[in-house]
Enzyme design. Structure first.
Site, PDB file in Angstrom:
ATOM      1  CB  CYS A   1      37.595  58.411  61.958  1.00  0.00           C
ATOM      2  SG  CYS A   1      38.547  59.010  60.835  1.00  0.00           S
TER       3      CYS A   1
ATOM      4  CB  CYS B   1      41.958  58.312  62.571  1.00  0.00           C
ATOM      5  SG  CYS B   1      40.564  57.640  60.937  1.00  0.00           S
TER       6      CYS B   1
END
Length: 395
Positions: A100, A200
């Site tokens: 991410c 995330c």
């Protein structure tokens, strides 16, 4: 006045990052990333992104900075979620947080920020950035956060020089209690907010349920491998080179049902990961069972009793040539070279003494002490002192 776009997540860390930058005289803009649409897999009726974006908005209003929400869910699905399904399907365990940062925050998000005329992008990570000169050119360093308990440099282990050049980490020199103290003093809505534990930016998701959306359940057997298994007693072969020895050490043991006994069933080997203890639903053993291997081809899971079971430990791992990443390009190893480092194979693990060996066949990381649950698809990151200099995907 340099312009900084702060990724406001609705948590206390990014709130204080924005506050500190404003105090330092930067022209600050707050952006909230919406990375998820699919309410069917977020747990409970709460919709985390709505709550978070609200908190981010309240913080921006309190600090008097412009704020907007950007929708990156399409890119997130393509770069993170699809990748995760793909990896799990192959029997690997990806780390969505590292990805991410590399693919979303410091790539897609950074490009949007730069298009808004930003000079920098800032996040609420507990890490620091250094700058040195090598051959007359600036080189950026990724340094551990001052709060040893919260250091998040590991999550940024895949960043490149171009990304670090444009990154700022305002809270890297503070501890978590100090950050909360400032937020309380500023009466920010996020001051007491708990840290998010979900995937995330997706929020609270139960991984097995999330994976079951794409990966079909498929019943298979769980086997228990005894500590007395013959495969642990085998004599070492003679090696013609260091590379051969490392290759041998980095190869996981291949188990068959004949090596142990059947102790239960599971819903699909691709839902499980090495070192996992929970979710097996097998009772009646003296010590808890840990997963020591999964076999996607035969849909079998192999377990061993206790966290000291020999099947959990290995000294050496390999990173494929294409998956070796150096933040510090000037320290990159040529074939045949070695480097003493301190490395970790998961977030919050204590740094371990290790040696890197670079060959054409890949990079080998040999630890001084055997490591528990070296897991394919996860990231190994290596440091020199408090600087994280490189990383790679465990193959």
């Amino acid at each position: 006045m340099k312009r900084v776009v702060v990724g406001l997540s609705g948590g206390v860390d990014s709130s204080i990052a924005a506050y500190l930058l404003k105090e330092q005289g930067y022209d600050v803009i707050g952006l909230f990333m919406k990375n998820w649409h699919d309410e069917s897999v977020t747990i409970s009726s709460e919709c985390p992104w709505l709550e978070d974006s609200n908190d981010a908005l309240l913080v921006a209003e309190k600090l008097g900075i412009p704020f907007q929400t950007i929708d990156l869910s399409e890119q997130y699905k393509e770069k993170i979620v699809d990748y995760m399904f793909n990896e799990y399907e192959k029997g690997r365990t990806p780390n969505p947080d590292v990805l991410c940062n590399r693919e979303i925050k410091f790539d897609v998000f950074m490009k949007i920020a730069l298009s808004l005329g930003a000079d920098y992008v800032a996040t609420g990570h507990y890490c620091r950035k250094g700058e040195i000169e090598v051959d007359g050119k600036p080189v950026y360093q990724l340094l551990a956060g001052k709060d040893g308990n919260k250091d998040q440099s590991y999550f940024l282990c895949q960043l490149a020089q171009e990304q670090l050049a444009k990154a700022l980490f305002p809270i890297g020199a503070l501890t978590k209690p100090e950050v909360r103290e400032i937020a309380t003093r500023m009466e920010l809505v996020t001051a007491e907010k708990k840290d998010s534990q979900g995937l995330c930016f997706i929020g609270k998701v139960r991984l097995p349920e999330f994976l079951q959306q794409q990966l079909q359940p498929k019943e298979g057997f769980i086997y228990e491998i005894p500590a007395s298994c013959e495969k642990y007693q085998q004599k070492l072969p003679t090696f013609n080179s260091k590379e051969e020895a490392l290759q041998f050490e980095a190869t996981p043991i291949q188990y068959t049902p004949a090596d142990g006994k059947k102790v239960g069933t599971h819903q699909g080997a691709h839902y499980y990961t090495i070192g996992q203890r929970k979710g097996l639903n097998v009772g009646g053993t003296k010590e808890p069972l840990f997963i020591i291997a999964t076999d996607i081809a035969t849909n079998a899971i192999y377990t061993g009793q206790g966290h000291l079971h020999l099947g959990l430990y290995r000294r050496t791992l390999r990173v494929q040539p294409s998956e070796v990443h150096w933040i510090r390009q000037d320290l990159r190893l040529e074939n045949g070279q070695t480097l003493e480092v301190r490395a970790r194979i998961r977030y919050r693990q204590e740094l371990q003494k290790a040696t890197l060996y670079q060959f054409e066949s890949g990079l080998y990381v040999q630890f001084d002490e055997p490591q528990s649950a070296i897991t394919e698809g996860q990231f190994v990151a290596w440091n020199i002192g408090e600087e994280l200099v490189g990383s790679g995907v465990i193959s």
